[in-house]
Design an enzyme around this catalytic site. Structure first.
Site, PDB file in Angstrom:
ATOM      1  N   GLU A 271       1.052  -1.322   0.017  1.00 23.83           N
ATOM      2  CA  GLU A 271       0.088  -0.064   0.011  1.00 23.83           C
ATOM      3  C   GLU A 271       0.784   1.140  -0.063  1.00 23.83           C
ATOM      4  O   GLU A 271       1.909   1.174   0.793  1.00 23.83           O
ATOM      5  CB  GLU A 271      -0.953  -0.059   1.298  1.00 23.83           C
ATOM      6  CG  GLU A 271      -1.930  -1.147   1.500  1.00 23.83           C
ATOM      7  CD  GLU A 271      -2.694  -0.967   2.499  1.00 23.83           C
ATOM      8  OE1 GLU A 271      -3.392  -0.079   2.654  1.00 23.83           O
ATOM      9  OE2 GLU A 271      -2.592  -2.039   3.651  1.00 23.83           O
ATOM     10  N   ARG A 486       5.369 -13.468   9.185  1.00 22.20           N
ATOM     11  CA  ARG A 486       5.872 -12.127   9.664  1.00 22.20           C
ATOM     12  C   ARG A 486       7.347 -11.854  10.282  1.00 22.20           C
ATOM     13  O   ARG A 486       7.574 -12.812  11.107  1.00 22.20           O
ATOM     14  CB  ARG A 486       5.012 -11.157  10.439  1.00 22.20           C
ATOM     15  CG  ARG A 486       3.860 -10.588   9.722  1.00 22.20           C
ATOM     16  CD  ARG A 486       2.807  -9.914  10.290  1.00 22.20           C
ATOM     17  NE  ARG A 486       3.608  -8.405  10.843  1.00 22.20           N
ATOM     18  CZ  ARG A 486       3.550  -7.412  10.288  1.00 22.20           C
ATOM     19  NH1 ARG A 486       2.337  -7.115   9.308  1.00 22.20           N
ATOM     20  NH2 ARG A 486       3.956  -6.177  10.402  1.00 22.20           N
ATOM     21  N   LYS A 496       3.344   2.563  10.878  1.00 25.87           N
ATOM     22  CA  LYS A 496       2.938   3.843  10.271  1.00 25.87           C
ATOM     23  C   LYS A 496       2.505   4.885  11.331  1.00 25.87           C
ATOM     24  O   LYS A 496       3.185   5.958  11.327  1.00 25.87           O
ATOM     25  CB  LYS A 496       2.464   3.808   9.161  1.00 25.87           C
ATOM     26  CG  LYS A 496       2.676   3.027   7.757  1.00 25.87           C
ATOM     27  CD  LYS A 496       1.652   2.627   7.014  1.00 25.87           C
ATOM     28  CE  LYS A 496       2.114   1.417   6.195  1.00 25.87           C
ATOM     29  NZ  LYS A 496       0.873   0.887   5.272  1.00 25.87           N
TER      30      LYS A 496
END
Length: 775
Positions: A271, A486, A496
């Site tokens: 993204e 992950r 973020k």
């Protein structure tokens, strides 16, 4: 013209054209090699053979004192020095005897001049070495370390030709063992070293998770190639456990194979609303690496379906980081490329009774096991009209959504496919006021691009059923989604939202602050991309989530920089030293190897004058027991100079602080060897050096149990120390941003983009050795 003449001269020595061109770029090396070759030709009166040319190149690239060039060339040209071993001994001799004149008799004795080693002596030495290891050799056969035999033979016959020894070893081993069998040709498996106290032997594929030592020894390509991951072959999606088939599946797979030719296709779909971090590095390596390992292709697809949070700088930064890690996308695509097709499929989904327009608000849709929407069974025609109204901007944001009729694994019911947003899109402008969601877009973009393996992290496992359901509901090609764990790091925050909080609080400067674990931050700090890729390979392609210690990443950084970062000298806390009996009227030019372990990589020149600067910690008036550096009655060597200094006087200021030292010097071979050799600078450049430590004090700064006050309360006040007036030798004067060096005895450093002409700024990438306190 001169360059062409030099190129011809160098290739005439036996250098490849590429190596010759590389040599021409190094003005010091090329000048020295040109002089050596010219003198040798004059001595020989003919062309230079390759063996002599190789020795001349080795001499030119490793000789520190140009005054000795003519002397050594004469020995090579006359073939008194004719082996690499003799050349190494000759270079060592002239380096340790800097004063004129050279004692020729002593020199020739130390370099094996005139010594003849017969084939019979080589045969006997090799036979003796084989007999010492005969039992083990018979068991291990050709898996035995033959270098051990050659090393022992060379130790017995120092001046023997290495090639002759190798040939003799090969012949005698062949006579003893016979020709190689199929078993001999099999690659010997690598076994990871067990830590002290361990009794188990881990295999090459074992990975210890949750931050413990990683012993993965297979390369990333080996882990991803062929059958290593047990993934399906292209076109055999239906063989994957859990894959849902329909009466149309086989025809769709046949069409898929006709389009792709059976080629592996993956994609990396970030993204564009933030900067990539260390976890994304694993995703990049996995997606691009799996395609590369299996002769496939990988798309870089931007999932640009949320215009509110997307910025142009993120698109650029993401592409740059993919390229920085060494990967080139087959094609750069955007979810917005397919907006028309996605809308048409949404209409088709409504027509098939598999989607409906809903007016529940966002808060009513949150959570799991929610009540069915009161509009779930509204007529198809009504939903089509309402969806068209959404498309034409007749609903406010939040007043209507398009939802799909399915229940996901995690219990979430009827996920949203489209929502209303009146934010202009960076590529489509105001064309659309409705945008598809990830749950709707992702699998359909994979289908459009005929992705064979849709690789994603473990948290998307709950969306696998919706992935298969949506493709099958529209009767389009359905890829296979595979999940992996992950990659997280202790002492780090990568969210973020939280990084923005850190920036707002002034804890870090921006996304690329070297204390963060974003990829732009790691690049700025000086982490080589190869090190990050190697770290991902060591972690391995695990299914379970892994949280690793930062020092394991730093170890990978040291491995790469040790071989790639040229050496220089810098002083962080300068103490002036005046040499009262300096042996020359002006500064001497000292040749310093760029890589001491491999002097063929060249040298750089630094001045050595009567005024030098050393680290303040390398001197003590009252040393504690075991202190080996400069003190009263305890001289030290100055690295690379061949000189030793001894303290004569300490100059102090009014406050009693030591301001400078006065010392005398002598040649290193003119007395007892000092206990230590320290780095120094003379006629240095002033620079700024930024020393970084961990940003957080606890392993898990986001864990309320570990840090009750929240991650902003866990900041390490000593995470950045700025040394504004450090000194560095002039060899780095032309360094550019991101150039990397090892400052001897200090660590690895990288030039920061804040550098200006005449004012370099360096970031400490990592220390030379792992801090034993970091566990």
């Amino acid at each position: 013209m001169a360059a062409l003449d030099s190129l011809s001269l160098f290739t005439g020595l036996g250098l490849s054209e590429q190596k010759a061109r590389e040599t021409l770029k190094n003005t010091v090396l090329s000048a020295q090699l040109r002089e050596a070759a010219t003198q040798a030709q004059q001595t020989l009166g003919s062309s230079i053979d390759k063996a002599t040319g190789t020795l001349l190149y080795g001499l030119a690239s490793r000789l520190r004192d140009p005054r000795r060039l003519s002397f050594l060339v004469s020995y090579i040209a006359s073939r008194k020095i004719h082996t690499e071993t003799q050349l190494s001994a000759a270079l060592e001799y002239v380096q340790s005897h800097p004063l004129d004149p050279i004692n020729t008799e002593d020199f020739e004795q130390e370099c094996g001049v005139g010594v003849v080693v017969t084939p019979e002596q080589i045969e006997e030495a090799v036979e003796a070495a084989i007999n010492r290891h005969r039992a083990k050799l018979l068991v291990e056969r050709y898996h035995f370390n033959m270098g051990l035999l050659m090393g022992e033979a060379r130790a017995a016959l120092r001046w023997a030709d290495g090639k002759m020894i190798k040939h003799e070893v090969d012949m005698q081993v062949l006579h003893l063992l016979g020709p190689k069998t199929e078993t001999d040709l099999e690659k010997k498996p690598k076994v990871a070293k067990a830590r002290p106290g361990e009794t188990d032997r881990r295999t090459a594929k074992d990975v210890v998770e949750n931050g413990e030592a990683v012993v993965q020894t297979l390369s990333l390509m080996e882990q991803l190639r062929g059958e290593a991951l047990k993934f399906h072959k292209p076109g055999e999606n239906y063989k994957t456990p859990g894959y849902v088939t329909t009466p149309h599946t086989m025809d769709l797979l046949k069409q898929h194979l006709e389009i792709t030719g059976g080629q592996v296709r993956t994609r990396f779909p970030p993204e564009p609303n933030g900067i990539l971090h260390i976890g994304h590095a694993k995703a990049i390596n996995f997606n691009f690496g799996y395609a590369k390992a299996n002769n496939g292709i990988c798309f870089l697809r931007f999932d640009d379906t949320n215009p509110e949070k997307e910025e142009a700088k993120f698109f650029t930064a993401i592409y740059d980081m993919v390229a920085w890690l060494g990967y080139t996308p087959y094609k750069v695509t955007y979810a917005s490329d397919y907006f028309d097709q996605l809308y048409a499929w949404a209409v088709e989904l409504i027509c098939r009774g598999q989607a409906y327009v809903c007016h529940q608000r966002g808060e009513e849709l949150k959570g799991h096991n929610t009540l069915p929407s009161p509009w779930r069974d509204r007529p198809t025609e009504e939903s089509l009209l309402l969806f068209e109204a959404m498309r034409k901007g007749k609903f406010a944001e939040g007043e209507a959504t398009l939802r799909m009729k399915l229940v996901m694994e995690d219990g979430k019911m009827d996920p949203v496919a489209y929502r209303v947003k009146y934010t202009p899109h960076h590529r489509t402008g105001d064309t659309w006021c409705i945008y598809p969601t990830y749950d709707y877009t992702h699998c359909l973009c994979d289908s459009i691009e005929h992705i064979t393996h849709s690789l994603c992290t473990k948290e998307f496992q709950a969306r696998r059923s919706s992935y298969f359901w949506l493709c099958n509901a529209l009767d389009v090609y359905c890829p296979v989604q595979w999940e992996y764990g992950r990659l997280n790091l202790h002492y780090a925050v990568v969210s973020k939202r939280k990084i923005l909080q850190l920036v707002a609080a002034g804890a870090v400067r921006d996304w690329d602050d070297p204390r963060l674990f974003t990829l732009t931050a790691l690049r700025r700090r000086g982490f080589p991309p190869e090190a990050i890729n190697n770290f991902c390979a060591r972690v391995g392609v695990t299914v379970a989530q892994t949280t690793m210690e930062p020092h394991l990443l730093e170890a990978c950084v040291r491995d790469v920089l040790n071989d790639t970062a040229p050496r220089a000298m810098a002083v962080l806390e300068p103490l002036q030293v005046v040499i009262t009996n300096f042996p020359a009227a002006k500064a001497l030019d000292i040749q310093v190897p760029n890589f001491p372990a491999d002097e063929t990589k060249g040298f750089h020149q630094v001045p050595f004058g009567s005024n030098v600067f050393i680290e303040r910690t390398d001197f003590k008036e009252e040393p504690e027991p075991g202190y080996k550096r400069l003190a009263w009655g305890q001289p030290v060597g100055l690295r690379h100079t061949g000189y030793v200094i001894e303290l004569q006087h300490v100059v102090k200021g009014p406050s009693g602080c030591v301001e400078s030292l006065k010392v005398t010097c002598r040649h290193a071979d003119a007395g007892e060897k000092p206990k230590a050799f320290i780095h120094w600078v003379s006629q240095p450049l002033t620079c700024e050096i930024r020393l970084y430590e961990r940003l957080f004090q606890h392993k898990n700064p986001e864990d309320p149990a570990e840090v009750p006050g929240g991650f902003l309360s866990d900041l390490n006040p000593a995470s950045l120390q700025v040394v504004e007036a450090a000194l560095v030798d002039c060899s780095v004067a032309l360094a550019k941003p991101f150039d990397k060096f090892q400052f001897e005895r200090l660590g690895y450093f990288s030039v920061d983009p804040d550098s200006n002409q005449g004012q370099l700024v360096f970031n400490r990438t990592v220390t030379l050795k792992e801090d034993p306190g970091k566990v």
